[in-house]
Motif scaffolding. Structure first.
Motif, PDB file in Angstrom:
ATOM      1  N   LEU A   1       0.830  -1.212   0.000  1.00 15.61           N
ATOM      2  CA  LEU A   1       0.000   0.000   0.000  1.00 15.61           C
ATOM      3  C   LEU A   1       0.861   1.256   0.000  1.00 15.61           C
ATOM      4  O   LEU A   1       0.556   2.236  -0.686  1.00 15.61           O
ATOM      5  CB  LEU A   1      -0.938  -0.003   1.204  1.00 15.61           C
ATOM      6  CG  LEU A   1      -2.025  -1.076   1.172  1.00 15.61           C
ATOM      7  CD1 LEU A   1      -2.787  -1.098   2.492  1.00 15.61           C
ATOM      8  CD2 LEU A   1      -2.971  -0.860   0.005  1.00 15.61           C
ATOM      9  N   SER A   2       1.948   1.224   0.733  1.00 15.46           N
ATOM     10  CA  SER A   2       2.864   2.358   0.754  1.00 15.46           C
ATOM     11  C   SER A   2       3.494   2.570  -0.624  1.00 15.46           C
ATOM     12  O   SER A   2       3.589   3.701  -1.111  1.00 15.46           O
ATOM     13  CB  SER A   2       3.949   2.123   1.807  1.00 15.46           C
ATOM     14  OG  SER A   2       4.899   3.145   1.778  1.00 15.46           O
TER      15      SER A   2
ATOM     16  N   SER B   1       1.701   9.122  -6.305  1.00 12.00           N
ATOM     17  CA  SER B   1       2.154  10.503  -6.128  1.00 12.00           C
ATOM     18  C   SER B   1       3.235  10.860  -7.141  1.00 12.00           C
ATOM     19  O   SER B   1       3.434  12.031  -7.443  1.00 12.00           O
ATOM     20  CB  SER B   1       2.668  10.720  -4.710  1.00 12.00           C
ATOM     21  OG  SER B   1       3.894  10.044  -4.492  1.00 12.00           O
TER      22      SER B   1
ATOM     23  N   GLY C   1       0.890   3.977  -2.983  1.00 17.95           N
ATOM     24  CA  GLY C   1       0.678   5.392  -2.682  1.00 17.95           C
ATOM     25  C   GLY C   1       1.799   6.258  -3.209  1.00 17.95           C
ATOM     26  O   GLY C   1       1.561   7.323  -3.784  1.00 17.95           O
ATOM     27  N   TRP C   2       3.025   5.780  -3.035  1.00 17.62           N
ATOM     28  CA  TRP C   2       4.189   6.513  -3.536  1.00 17.62           C
ATOM     29  C   TRP C   2       4.147   6.576  -5.064  1.00 17.62           C
ATOM     30  O   TRP C   2       4.379   7.622  -5.673  1.00 17.62           O
ATOM     31  CB  TRP C   2       5.452   5.842  -3.047  1.00 17.62           C
ATOM     32  CG  TRP C   2       6.744   6.566  -3.333  1.00 17.62           C
ATOM     33  CD1 TRP C   2       6.891   7.862  -3.710  1.00 17.62           C
ATOM     34  CD2 TRP C   2       8.062   6.023  -3.253  1.00 17.62           C
ATOM     35  NE1 TRP C   2       8.226   8.162  -3.876  1.00 17.62           N
ATOM     36  CE2 TRP C   2       8.957   7.039  -3.597  1.00 17.62           C
ATOM     37  CE3 TRP C   2       8.547   4.775  -2.920  1.00 17.62           C
ATOM     38  CZ2 TRP C   2      10.336   6.847  -3.625  1.00 17.62           C
ATOM     39  CZ3 TRP C   2       9.920   4.581  -2.944  1.00 17.62           C
ATOM     40  CH2 TRP C   2      10.800   5.601  -3.289  1.00 17.62           C
TER      41      TRP C   2
END
Length: 63
Positions: A53-54, A61, A57-58
């Protein structure tokens, strides 16, 4: 064709989308090669959901 080779073709074709590699191969040299090729994240199976998930998300972005 390996995932790293596919990523290189992807980026050389002009794709600017970030790539997350997911692999069962726990090899520092392979990870270094993937990062040098341009991968955003390199996850070793099994991994915690929060790591994926991280990375997603990165990637979102960065896109």
């Amino acid at each position: 064709m390996s995932g790293i080779q596919l990523g290189r073709r992807w980026w050389s074709a002009g794709s600017g989308l970030p790539v997350i590699f997911i692999t069962a191969i726990d090899d520092d040299a392979v990870e270094a090669e993937a990062r040098e090729a341009g991968c955003l994240a390199y996850l070793h199976k099994p991994f915690e959901a929060k790591l994926l998930l991280s990375a997603v998300g990165w990637a979102m972005s960065e896109a």
